[in-house]
Each structure stands twice: as C-alpha cells, then as structure tokens.
Design a protein around this motif. Structure first.
Motif, PDB file in Angstrom:
ATOM      1  N   TRP A  34      97.040  26.831 -13.787  1.00 47.72           N
ATOM      2  CA  TRP A  34      97.473  28.101 -14.590  1.00 47.72           C
ATOM      3  C   TRP A  34      97.371  29.302 -13.866  1.00 47.72           C
ATOM      4  O   TRP A  34      97.885  30.552 -14.367  1.00 47.72           O
ATOM      5  CB  TRP A  34      96.883  28.145 -16.149  1.00 47.72           C
ATOM      6  CG  TRP A  34      97.583  27.173 -17.028  1.00 47.72           C
ATOM      7  CD1 TRP A  34      98.363  27.674 -17.905  1.00 47.72           C
ATOM      8  CD2 TRP A  34      97.296  25.740 -17.330  1.00 47.72           C
ATOM      9  NE1 TRP A  34      98.956  26.542 -18.831  1.00 47.72           N
ATOM     10  CE2 TRP A  34      98.358  25.304 -18.618  1.00 47.72           C
ATOM     11  CE3 TRP A  34      96.388  24.832 -16.916  1.00 47.72           C
ATOM     12  CZ2 TRP A  34      98.360  24.397 -18.944  1.00 47.72           C
ATOM     13  CZ3 TRP A  34      96.471  23.626 -17.516  1.00 47.72           C
ATOM     14  CH2 TRP A  34      97.328  23.347 -18.376  1.00 47.72           C
ATOM     15  N   LEU A  35      96.548  29.569 -12.969  1.00 47.62           N
ATOM     16  CA  LEU A  35      96.108  30.820 -12.274  1.00 47.62           C
ATOM     17  C   LEU A  35      97.599  31.508 -11.794  1.00 47.62           C
ATOM     18  O   LEU A  35      97.741  32.612 -12.437  1.00 47.62           O
ATOM     19  CB  LEU A  35      95.287  30.591 -10.982  1.00 47.62           C
ATOM     20  CG  LEU A  35      94.671  32.038 -10.537  1.00 47.62           C
ATOM     21  CD1 LEU A  35      93.358  31.716  -9.818  1.00 47.62           C
ATOM     22  CD2 LEU A  35      95.642  32.523  -9.569  1.00 47.62           C
ATOM     23  N   ILE A  38     100.346  32.322 -14.819  1.00 47.02           N
ATOM     24  CA  ILE A  38     100.005  33.204 -15.828  1.00 47.02           C
ATOM     25  C   ILE A  38      99.849  34.564 -15.157  1.00 47.02           C
ATOM     26  O   ILE A  38     100.567  35.537 -15.721  1.00 47.02           O
ATOM     27  CB  ILE A  38      98.654  32.911 -16.337  1.00 47.02           C
ATOM     28  CG1 ILE A  38      98.578  31.495 -17.469  1.00 47.02           C
ATOM     29  CG2 ILE A  38      98.084  34.189 -17.251  1.00 47.02           C
ATOM     30  CD1 ILE A  38      97.368  31.215 -18.129  1.00 47.02           C
ATOM     31  N   THR A  39      99.383  34.777 -14.124  1.00 43.43           N
ATOM     32  CA  THR A  39      99.179  35.879 -13.278  1.00 43.43           C
ATOM     33  C   THR A  39     100.636  36.540 -13.039  1.00 43.43           C
ATOM     34  O   THR A  39     100.962  37.823 -13.174  1.00 43.43           O
ATOM     35  CB  THR A  39      98.225  36.002 -12.493  1.00 43.43           C
ATOM     36  OG1 THR A  39      98.715  34.928 -11.423  1.00 43.43           O
ATOM     37  CG2 THR A  39      96.855  35.751 -12.603  1.00 43.43           C
ATOM     38  N   TRP A  44      99.458  40.291 -13.983  1.00 45.03           N
ATOM     39  CA  TRP A  44      97.821  40.256 -13.938  1.00 45.03           C
ATOM     40  C   TRP A  44      97.439  40.085 -12.339  1.00 45.03           C
ATOM     41  O   TRP A  44      98.011  39.362 -11.686  1.00 45.03           O
ATOM     42  CB  TRP A  44      96.896  39.559 -14.750  1.00 45.03           C
ATOM     43  CG  TRP A  44      97.393  39.901 -16.076  1.00 45.03           C
ATOM     44  CD1 TRP A  44      97.759  40.833 -16.727  1.00 45.03           C
ATOM     45  CD2 TRP A  44      97.206  38.902 -17.425  1.00 45.03           C
ATOM     46  NE1 TRP A  44      97.965  41.024 -18.309  1.00 45.03           N
ATOM     47  CE2 TRP A  44      97.533  39.649 -18.555  1.00 45.03           C
ATOM     48  CE3 TRP A  44      96.464  37.772 -17.474  1.00 45.03           C
ATOM     49  CZ2 TRP A  44      97.536  39.250 -19.878  1.00 45.03           C
ATOM     50  CZ3 TRP A  44      96.361  37.074 -19.027  1.00 45.03           C
ATOM     51  CH2 TRP A  44      96.864  37.697 -20.044  1.00 45.03           C
ATOM     52  N   ARG A  46      94.505  38.221  -9.818  1.00 44.71           N
ATOM     53  CA  ARG A  46      93.973  37.075  -9.773  1.00 44.71           C
ATOM     54  C   ARG A  46      92.488  37.063 -10.199  1.00 44.71           C
ATOM     55  O   ARG A  46      91.902  36.285 -10.892  1.00 44.71           O
ATOM     56  CB  ARG A  46      93.930  36.321  -8.280  1.00 44.71           C
ATOM     57  CG  ARG A  46      95.038  35.872  -7.983  1.00 44.71           C
ATOM     58  CD  ARG A  46      94.953  35.136  -6.469  1.00 44.71           C
ATOM     59  NE  ARG A  46      96.424  34.632  -6.040  1.00 44.71           N
ATOM     60  CZ  ARG A  46      96.762  33.986  -5.084  1.00 44.71           C
ATOM     61  NH1 ARG A  46      95.627  33.226  -4.482  1.00 44.71           N
ATOM     62  NH2 ARG A  46      97.876  33.720  -4.635  1.00 44.71           N
ATOM     63  N   PHE A  49      92.485  36.785 -14.052  1.00 48.11           N
ATOM     64  CA  PHE A  49      92.247  35.212 -14.503  1.00 48.11           C
ATOM     65  C   PHE A  49      90.985  34.973 -14.265  1.00 48.11           C
ATOM     66  O   PHE A  49      90.175  34.007 -15.073  1.00 48.11           O
ATOM     67  CB  PHE A  49      93.361  34.526 -13.869  1.00 48.11           C
ATOM     68  CG  PHE A  49      93.443  33.262 -14.240  1.00 48.11           C
ATOM     69  CD1 PHE A  49      94.299  32.720 -15.110  1.00 48.11           C
ATOM     70  CD2 PHE A  49      92.614  32.114 -13.502  1.00 48.11           C
ATOM     71  CE1 PHE A  49      94.292  31.407 -15.598  1.00 48.11           C
ATOM     72  CE2 PHE A  49      92.561  30.698 -13.900  1.00 48.11           C
ATOM     73  CZ  PHE A  49      93.484  30.463 -14.883  1.00 48.11           C
ATOM     74  N   PHE A 103      92.860  37.592 -23.756  1.00 47.38           N
ATOM     75  CA  PHE A 103      92.627  36.499 -22.521  1.00 47.38           C
ATOM     76  C   PHE A 103      91.285  36.171 -22.486  1.00 47.38           C
ATOM     77  O   PHE A 103      90.861  34.958 -22.531  1.00 47.38           O
ATOM     78  CB  PHE A 103      93.450  36.555 -21.480  1.00 47.38           C
ATOM     79  CG  PHE A 103      93.639  35.410 -20.547  1.00 47.38           C
ATOM     80  CD1 PHE A 103      94.714  34.415 -20.896  1.00 47.38           C
ATOM     81  CD2 PHE A 103      93.083  35.053 -19.450  1.00 47.38           C
ATOM     82  CE1 PHE A 103      94.957  33.163 -20.012  1.00 47.38           C
ATOM     83  CE2 PHE A 103      93.069  33.992 -18.519  1.00 47.38           C
ATOM     84  CZ  PHE A 103      94.050  32.933 -19.105  1.00 47.38           C
TER      85      PHE A 103
END
Length: 404
Positions: A34-35, A38-39, A44, A46, A49, A103
């Motif tokens: 999911w890194l 999502i980022t 966002w 790394r 996360f 998150f």
C-alpha cells in the motif's frame, strides 16, 4: 515448573491458533504493497506512510504487554474478541483517513493494538498452558508456520485486490475478512479453573522482577530488537526498493509471497529443532544467516531471479526466531505468565520494528537511497548472533515460595 494438565485438545488449539495467526499476520505482511498507491494518491511522502507503520509496530509492542497480562488473567478468548474488533476498525479507518494524523491513528495505533491481541503472545500463552513441555517448541513452530503461510496466501490476494478494486476497497474487504477471528477465538476459550491454577506461584510484579533481574531475559529482548528491525524494514520497504530499481510490482508481490512460503518451512524447522538442540545456538545461527543473506543480496546483480532467491533464503529465516524465543521464555520462567513475558520480549522486537520502518523512510527521503539501512541491518544481524550465545537456557530454581 510443570505445565498444568491440558483441558483443550492439541488439535483444537493448533488449528484455531494457526488460523487466527494466519489471518492476523497474513494481512499485516502485505502493508508494504500500500505504500506507493497511498502516498501517490494522497500526495504524502514515504516517511509519512513509514511513520504510521512505525507507530503501528510500537503500538503493537506496548499494547502487547497489556494484552499478555489480560490473556494470562482472563484467558485469550476475550482478548482475541477485542483484537478482532480493533483490527476491523483500524483497516476501515486506514482506507478512509483524509490526513496523515488520522492515518497514523488508524493504521498505526488501532491496528497495532489489534495485532497485540490477535498474534503470537496471546496464542502462545494458550499453547504454553495447554500443550505439554516436550511438544511445546514444536507446537509454537506450527503456529508460527501458519502465520507464514498466511503471508504466502494473503500477500498475492492483497495485491490482486488493490489491482482490481483500488486500495480503498481492498482495505475495506480486509476489514470484513479479519472478523473471522471472532468465531475462531471460541476454539481457544480455556476453562477458568485451568488457567487460574497456573498463576498461584507468583504475582505479576514478582514475575516481572524475576525476569528483568535475569540477564538472559534482556539478551533475548535485545536479539528480538534486531529481528524486528530487519523483518519490518524488508517487509515494508523492499517493494519500493525493487520498483526504484526498475523491477515490476509483481516481482515485489511474488517476493513477499515467497518469504511467507519459505518461512512456513523455516519456522516449523526451528520449532522442531528447538526440541533437540540448544535454542540459543539456533537463534545465533538465524541472525548470522540473515546478515549473510542481505550482504549477498546487495553484492550480486539485481534481477528477478536474485530477488526470488533472496526472498526464499530470508523467508526461511524470517520468523523462525519466534517459536524458539517464546519456547525459551517458557523453558526458563514457566508458563504461568508466558503471555505477559512474551509481550515484554516482543516489545523489544517492536521498538526495532519502529526504527527499521521509520528509518527506512526517513533516510530514503533524505538521501534518495535505502543503502545505509541495509548496512545497518547487516551489522545488527552479526551483533544479535553474538548476543544470543551467552543466554542460559536452564529453568530458574525458585528456592523461596512466593505467595500470590
């Protein structure tokens, strides 16, 4: 320091315990997938996360101590029910979080607390109390192997869910799936009289005081710190490391699945060997083997084949420390407070996990490379091998009775 008479069948304990660990650890091992989705969508870094997953590991470690205390006092059943509910809430919250803070609270604090109540410390407490000492290390190896099979089974499933439905829906599907822990928990429901009898020898404070005064307990905790640093850094950051090097996302998914598959054999083998060989030597060999495997992985030219070979080797060594370490804790201190003491040992593991996953993201954002963290993982592996050799494996002799 004898085990209480079993009141649940060995098959029932192993089947339900293994399936619970399969679900809990299987879902958890896929978080690295999911890194990037999502980022990239959220904009966002790394490190953002990584920080949330680092908080997850720290929360798991801290809450694991209290989950272990509750499991020893009230039985694993209630703790598992609470853990399953928190897991589902955390996964759903992870999918719906609009800010890094939310998150971190859901993917970090909630899921970490959930894992504390649905993984090894709680399940191993039941195994320690319900399975005779002569089969305990083997049984813990079976449960750990189940968690590894969960990784082999679940990581490709998670990858397919993300590819077909998007990362939001994939997380919501996992939130529903993890609730299967609830019916499985009934298989680990111990009669109150069976678990209560094991606690008359010491109070919680006496057990903690005894453990922390015993040098081998600290050595095991330090070794477990290294275990957490290595496996969580690799599990979370290796998919992105491989994509940065130009390899396809499928290579990362297959590599994580191979880690899970070969860890089935590694954890079972380690648990079985723990019945016959010195456990401290098994642990030293595992940590040294990891250092050698990482070194060779960085030295040889990177290709899908080299990744798969590395995944197979590191997978064999992945969680093979778990049954040996927990069996050693039971062997030294007995089973009355096994979940709690395992929780404290695991706290060391999770502090290492926090540093491994967060440092990976921090140093990548700072330097554009994971190289320094790989080198740290190698050095820590050598250090952990040396740390475990002086561990004393004989059971503590309590000369003065300690009232409850």
């Amino acid at each position: 320091m004898t085990s209480p008479a079993p009141s649940l069948s060995i098959k029932q304990v192993l089947l339900c315990g293994a399936l619970i660990v399969t679900l809990s650890m299987g879902i958890r091992h896929g978080f690295g997938l999911w890194l990037q989705p999502i980022t990239q969508e959220q904009g966002w870094t790394r490190q953002t996360f990584s920080f949330a997953i680092a908080i997850q590991n720290l929360s798991w470690g801290v809450m694991g101590v209290f989950a272990g205390m509750l499991a020893d006092r009230l039985g694993a059943f209630r703790v598992l029910l609470i853990g399953a509910a928190l897991y589902a809430a955390g996964l759903a919250g992870m999918a719906l979080s609009p800010t890094p803070l939310m998150f971190a609270m859901t993917a970090g604090v909630l899921i970490g607390a959930a894992q504390a109540g649905t993984t090894y410390a709680v399940v191993y407490g039941v195994i320690g109390r319900q399975i005779p000492a002569e089969r305990r290390s083997w049984a813990m190896g079976v449960a750990a192997a189940a968690g590894s099979f969960g990784q082999f089974l679940m990581v490709p499933v998670e990858g397919q869910l993300i590819a077909r439905f998007g990362w939001h829906t994939a997380l919501l599907a996992l939130a529903a799936l993890v609730l299967l822990i609830v019916p499985l928990a009934f298989g680990l429901r111990e009669p109150r009289q069976a678990s209560a009898g094991a606690r008359r020898e010491q109070t919680i404070l006496q057990a903690l005081g005894e453990a922390f005064k015993y040098p081998s307990f600290g050595l095991l905790m330090a070794g477990y710190f290294v275990c957490g640093f290595q496996v969580v850094f690799i599990g979370v950051h290796m998919p992105s490391y491989l994509r940065d090097k130009g390899l396809s996302p499928e290579v990362a998914s297959y590599a994580l699945a191979l880690i899970g598959l070969f860890n089935v054999f590694g954890t079972y083998t380690a648990g079985a060997l723990g019945q016959r060989l010195a456990k401290r030597k098994i642990l030293a060999a595992i940590y040294l083997g990891r250092a050698v495997a990482i070194s060779l992985f960085l030295l040889v030219p990177l290709s899908p084949l080299s990744v798969y070979v590395f995944a197979a080797v590191i997978g064999f060594l992945w969680l093979s420390t778990v049954p040996v370490t927990n069996a050693l804790v039971a062997q030294i201190f007995g089973v009355a407070h096994l979940s709690m003491l395992s929780g404290f040992i695991f706290l060391g593991h999770q502090v290492g996990s926090f540093l491994g996953v967060w440092l990976g993201g921090y140093l990548y954002d700072r330097n554009g490379s994971y190289d320094i963290v790989w080198y740290i993982a190698i050095a820590l592996g050598v250090g952990a091998a040396l740390i475990n050799l002086p561990v004393k494996e004989r059971a503590i002799v309590r000369t003065v009775p300690q009232p409850a």
